[in-house]
Design an enzyme around this catalytic site. Structure first.
Site, PDB file in Angstrom:
ATOM      1  N   ARG A  80      21.579   3.184 -12.151  1.00 21.02           N
ATOM      2  CA  ARG A  80      22.573   1.913 -12.272  1.00 21.02           C
ATOM      3  C   ARG A  80      22.640   1.322 -13.707  1.00 21.02           C
ATOM      4  NH1 ARG A  80      21.079  -2.780  -8.125  1.00 21.02           N
ATOM      5  NH2 ARG A  80      22.826  -3.348  -9.082  1.00 21.02           N
ATOM      6  N   HIS A 132      20.528 -13.712 -10.675  1.00 25.23           N
ATOM      7  CA  HIS A 132      19.727 -12.208  -9.891  1.00 25.23           C
ATOM      8  C   HIS A 132      19.070 -11.575 -11.023  1.00 25.23           C
ATOM      9  CE1 HIS A 132      22.195 -12.841  -5.890  1.00 25.23           C
ATOM     10  NE2 HIS A 132      21.253 -13.647  -6.305  1.00 25.23           N
ATOM     11  N   GLY A 218      34.717 -13.904  -6.003  1.00 24.56           N
ATOM     12  CA  GLY A 218      34.284 -12.588  -5.980  1.00 24.56           C
ATOM     13  C   GLY A 218      32.921 -12.223  -5.362  1.00 24.56           C
ATOM     14  N   SER A 220      30.526 -12.731  -1.620  1.00 29.40           N
ATOM     15  CA  SER A 220      30.630 -12.715  -0.272  1.00 29.40           C
ATOM     16  C   SER A 220      29.720 -13.546   0.549  1.00 29.40           C
ATOM     17  CB  SER A 220      30.222 -11.326   0.483  1.00 29.40           C
ATOM     18  OG  SER A 220      28.988 -11.039  -0.059  1.00 29.40           O
TER      19      SER A 220
END
Ligand SMILES: [Zn+2]
Length: 282
Positions: A80, A132, A218, A220
């Site tokens: 990632r 996060h 952007g 959810s």
């Protein structure tokens, strides 16, 4: 005539709130980075094969998995990281930094994105809370110190596919410089709780209470802290505006509220127009 993204009604609400003194905050998620080519990892990009087993990000991105097989978890995160390293900030990131300059002391950015794009190539933003974590950093898995360590550049720069193994030399580079234990990525895992020290839990909840105008962009609405941020702003009569090309949990909630508004647009289009609205109001 140029098509407007913000309706006259929403534009007037924004202008009215800009006249006050309460904070203007932005809560952003994966949608902001999508235009930079960062996959959300919740869809088909997320699956990860280890041995003969397939894991979802919700399984691989956990403390539990790290305790069982830290090498495999690091392999997934280094993959990632290599994708994020290739990506560049997009217009949305740049417009956000321009808005920050227009609203000194009032602007706050609460970001769920761990990709580091708010900071590349130079730091674009000053007042940002990464709730996060941040994939550019690692920290001691034994918590001998709370200090963050930059992930060594040679690990970041190496091109990786999903199959690239971690070499012995790389494993050494991933050790805690302080106590030589393993490090872990500096991100909140799915089986961990938010806290103030690493993820600014109390700070962002306090900011949300002082916010008069909150843009949710952007994201959810699937995680807990973003939902609490929105709730805190609404409780104090703040306005919340959801910007997203797609319907989501936030838009469904906001459309029923008199303090809630929905704008169906991409983050870069909406932020460009918003920056102009703010500039004209000053
Ligand atoms: Zn350590």
């Amino acid at each position: 005539m140029e098509k407007k993204i913000f309706s006259e009604e929403i534009k007037n609400v924004i202008l009215e709130k800009l006249k006050g003194e309460r904070k203007v905050s932005f809560l952003v998620g994966a949608g902001l980075s999508a235009e930079s080519g960062i996959p959300t990892f919740r869809g088909k990009h997320g699956f990860w094969t280890s041995g003969s087993k397939n894991y979802t990000p919700q399984e691989i991105g956990t403390k539990r998995m790290f305790d069982i097989n830290s090498n495999e978890v690091w392999r997934w995160f280094l993959y990632r990281i290599s994708i994020c390293n290739e990506a560049k900030p997009n217009l949305g990131h740049i417009e956000l930094s321009k808005i920050e300059q227009l609203l000194p002391f009032r602007f706050h950015l609460i970001s769920q994105n761990v990709d580091g794009l708010h900071f590349e190539p130079e730091s674009l933003i000053n007042t940002v809370y990464l709730i996060h974590g941040d994939l550019r950093f690692m920290r001691c898995s034994e918590e001998c110190t709370k200090q963050l360590f930059k992930i060594p550049q040679e690990l970041v720069d190496k091109k990786r596919t999903r199959e690239t193994p971690i070499t012995f030399e790389e494993t050494e580079l991933l050790k805690c410089p302080n106590c030589n234990s393993e490090t872990r990525p500096h991100v909140l895992w799915f089986d961990e709780l938010y806290n103030e020290y690493h993820y600014h839990l109390d700070t962002v909840l306090r900011i949300a209470k002082k916010t008069g105008l909150l843009f949710v962009i952007g994201t959810s609405g699937a995680t807990n802290l973003p939902q609490r941020v929105v709730r805190n702003t609404l409780k104090r009569q703040g306005i919340v505006i959801d910007i997203n090309p797609n319907e989501n949990l936030f838009s469904k909630k906001l459309e029923k509220l008199k303090n809630g508004y929905i704008v169906k647009a991409t983050s870069s289009d909406a932020l460009t127009e918003l920056r102009k609205i703010i500039a004209q109001s000053l």
